[in-house]
Motif scaffolding. Structure first.
Motif, PDB file in Angstrom:
ATOM      1  N   SER A  62       0.809  -1.227   0.000  1.00 17.57           N
ATOM      2  CA  SER A  62       0.000   0.000   0.000  1.00 17.57           C
ATOM      3  C   SER A  62       0.841   1.276   0.000  1.00 17.57           C
ATOM      4  O   SER A  62       0.311   2.355  -0.317  1.00 17.57           O
ATOM      5  N   VAL A  63       2.135   1.181   0.332  1.00 19.39           N
ATOM      6  CA  VAL A  63       2.971   2.387   0.373  1.00 19.39           C
ATOM      7  C   VAL A  63       4.116   2.346  -0.632  1.00 19.39           C
ATOM      8  O   VAL A  63       4.854   3.324  -0.762  1.00 19.39           O
ATOM      9  N   LYS A  64       4.263   1.242  -1.349  1.00 27.36           N
ATOM     10  CA  LYS A  64       5.348   1.130  -2.331  1.00 27.36           C
ATOM     11  C   LYS A  64       5.271   2.245  -3.361  1.00 27.36           C
ATOM     12  O   LYS A  64       4.197   2.556  -3.879  1.00 27.36           O
ATOM     13  N   GLY A  65       6.436   2.844  -3.650  1.00 28.70           N
ATOM     14  CA  GLY A  65       6.492   3.922  -4.630  1.00 28.70           C
ATOM     15  C   GLY A  65       6.143   5.288  -4.057  1.00 28.70           C
ATOM     16  O   GLY A  65       6.331   6.301  -4.736  1.00 28.70           O
ATOM     17  N   ARG A  66       5.647   5.332  -2.831  1.00 30.85           N
ATOM     18  CA  ARG A  66       5.280   6.614  -2.210  1.00 30.85           C
ATOM     19  C   ARG A  66       6.118   6.899  -0.959  1.00 30.85           C
ATOM     20  O   ARG A  66       6.411   8.070  -0.686  1.00 30.85           O
ATOM     21  N   PHE A  67       6.478   5.880  -0.220  1.00 26.96           N
ATOM     22  CA  PHE A  67       7.244   6.035   1.020  1.00 26.96           C
ATOM     23  C   PHE A  67       8.679   5.561   0.795  1.00 26.96           C
ATOM     24  O   PHE A  67       8.915   4.598   0.054  1.00 26.96           O
ATOM     25  N   THR A  68       9.617   6.220   1.478  1.00 23.93           N
ATOM     26  CA  THR A  68      11.018   5.825   1.436  1.00 23.93           C
ATOM     27  C   THR A  68      11.579   5.825   2.852  1.00 23.93           C
ATOM     28  O   THR A  68      11.514   6.849   3.546  1.00 23.93           O
ATOM     29  N   ILE A  69      12.128   4.696   3.256  1.00 20.56           N
ATOM     30  CA  ILE A  69      12.749   4.586   4.569  1.00 20.56           C
ATOM     31  C   ILE A  69      14.255   4.726   4.408  1.00 20.56           C
ATOM     32  O   ILE A  69      14.842   4.254   3.421  1.00 20.56           O
ATOM     33  N   SER A  70      14.883   5.385   5.369  1.00 20.14           N
ATOM     34  CA  SER A  70      16.341   5.547   5.349  1.00 20.14           C
ATOM     35  C   SER A  70      16.841   5.589   6.795  1.00 20.14           C
ATOM     36  O   SER A  70      16.041   5.716   7.727  1.00 20.14           O
ATOM     37  N   ARG A  71      18.158   5.490   6.938  1.00 19.70           N
ATOM     38  CA  ARG A  71      18.717   5.509   8.279  1.00 19.70           C
ATOM     39  C   ARG A  71      20.071   6.215   8.288  1.00 19.70           C
ATOM     40  O   ARG A  71      20.769   6.255   7.273  1.00 19.70           O
ATOM     41  N   ASP A  72      20.405   6.779   9.440  1.00 18.30           N
ATOM     42  CA  ASP A  72      21.706   7.391   9.675  1.00 18.30           C
ATOM     43  C   ASP A  72      22.249   6.751  10.946  1.00 18.30           C
ATOM     44  O   ASP A  72      21.829   7.095  12.050  1.00 18.30           O
ATOM     45  N   ASN A  73      23.162   5.807  10.781  1.00 20.77           N
ATOM     46  CA  ASN A  73      23.658   5.066  11.943  1.00 20.77           C
ATOM     47  C   ASN A  73      24.441   5.960  12.897  1.00 20.77           C
ATOM     48  O   ASN A  73      24.431   5.736  14.109  1.00 20.77           O
ATOM     49  N   ALA A  74      25.148   6.950  12.364  1.00 18.95           N
ATOM     50  CA  ALA A  74      25.916   7.850  13.227  1.00 18.95           C
ATOM     51  C   ALA A  74      24.997   8.636  14.160  1.00 18.95           C
ATOM     52  O   ALA A  74      25.356   8.910  15.309  1.00 18.95           O
ATOM     53  N   LYS A  75      23.812   8.977  13.666  1.00 22.38           N
ATOM     54  CA  LYS A  75      22.848   9.726  14.478  1.00 22.38           C
ATOM     55  C   LYS A  75      21.842   8.816  15.168  1.00 22.38           C
ATOM     56  O   LYS A  75      20.971   9.299  15.889  1.00 22.38           O
ATOM     57  N   LYS A  76      21.940   7.513  14.928  1.00 25.86           N
ATOM     58  CA  LYS A  76      20.980   6.550  15.476  1.00 25.86           C
ATOM     59  C   LYS A  76      19.548   6.990  15.170  1.00 25.86           C
ATOM     60  O   LYS A  76      18.682   7.021  16.046  1.00 25.86           O
ATOM     61  N   THR A  77      19.324   7.328  13.924  1.00 30.46           N
ATOM     62  CA  THR A  77      18.031   7.857  13.504  1.00 30.46           C
ATOM     63  C   THR A  77      17.546   7.138  12.261  1.00 30.46           C
ATOM     64  O   THR A  77      18.330   6.854  11.348  1.00 30.46           O
ATOM     65  N   VAL A  78      16.258   6.861  12.224  1.00 29.20           N
ATOM     66  CA  VAL A  78      15.623   6.295  11.036  1.00 29.20           C
ATOM     67  C   VAL A  78      14.552   7.275  10.576  1.00 29.20           C
ATOM     68  O   VAL A  78      13.896   7.931  11.395  1.00 29.20           O
ATOM     69  N   TYR A  79      14.405   7.378   9.267  1.00 29.54           N
ATOM     70  CA  TYR A  79      13.500   8.351   8.653  1.00 29.54           C
ATOM     71  C   TYR A  79      12.458   7.642   7.797  1.00 29.54           C
ATOM     72  O   TYR A  79      12.680   6.538   7.306  1.00 29.54           O
ATOM     73  N   LEU A  80      11.341   8.319   7.611  1.00 27.75           N
ATOM     74  CA  LEU A  80      10.336   7.857   6.660  1.00 27.75           C
ATOM     75  C   LEU A  80       9.854   9.064   5.865  1.00 27.75           C
ATOM     76  O   LEU A  80       9.165   9.939   6.413  1.00 27.75           O
ATOM     77  N   GLN A  81      10.232   9.112   4.609  1.00 27.78           N
ATOM     78  CA  GLN A  81       9.744  10.144   3.704  1.00 27.78           C
ATOM     79  C   GLN A  81       8.451   9.646   3.079  1.00 27.78           C
ATOM     80  O   GLN A  81       8.438   8.587   2.448  1.00 27.78           O
ATOM     81  N   MET A  82       7.398  10.399   3.264  1.00 28.72           N
ATOM     82  CA  MET A  82       6.074   9.995   2.788  1.00 28.72           C
ATOM     83  C   MET A  82       5.586  11.019   1.767  1.00 28.72           C
ATOM     84  O   MET A  82       5.411  12.198   2.105  1.00 28.72           O
TER      85      MET A  82
END
Length: 114
Positions: A62-82
């Motif tokens: 349902s979210v393929k092509g619209r959402f993008t997950i990413s991570r920054d290990n140095a900042k211990k942060t995960v993102y979700l671009q919607m």
């Protein structure tokens, strides 16, 4: 003890975009696959996006092509671009390990409405 703090939610019109962030602490973040889960009113929480420790990502249909997950290990942060948000994306969004720890953060409310 693991802590997860989600941010970036809000009210957006259909077709709009939001970027969620999740800061983790108390864990060796880089070792784990992380994911974004969501829970709509009256529904169970379910996984919508996963990113492995090797940066491989996977999405529910349902979210393929619209959402993008990413991570920054140095900042211990995960993102979700919607992007291209739809009313049915309205939910509280949580990040957690995949599979999830018992602990959950407070979540980020995303409301898609005109």
């Amino acid at each position: 003890q693991v802590q997860l703090v989600e941010s970036g939610g809000g009210l957006v019109q259909p077709g709009g975009s939001l970027r969620l962030s999740c800061a983790a602490s108390g864990t060796n973040f880089r070792l784990y696959a992380m994911g974004w889960y969501r829970q709509a009113p009256g529904n169970q929480r379910h996984l919508v996006a996963t990113i492995t420790s090797l940066n491989r990502s996977n999405y529910t249909d349902s979210v393929k092509g619209r959402f993008t997950i990413s991570r920054d290990n140095a900042k211990k942060t995960v993102y979700l671009q919607m992007n291209s948000l739809k009313p049915e994306d309205t939910a509280v969004y949580y990040c957690n390990r995949v599979p999830a720890w018992d602990y959950w953060g407070q979540g980020a409310q995303v409301t898609v409405s005109s």
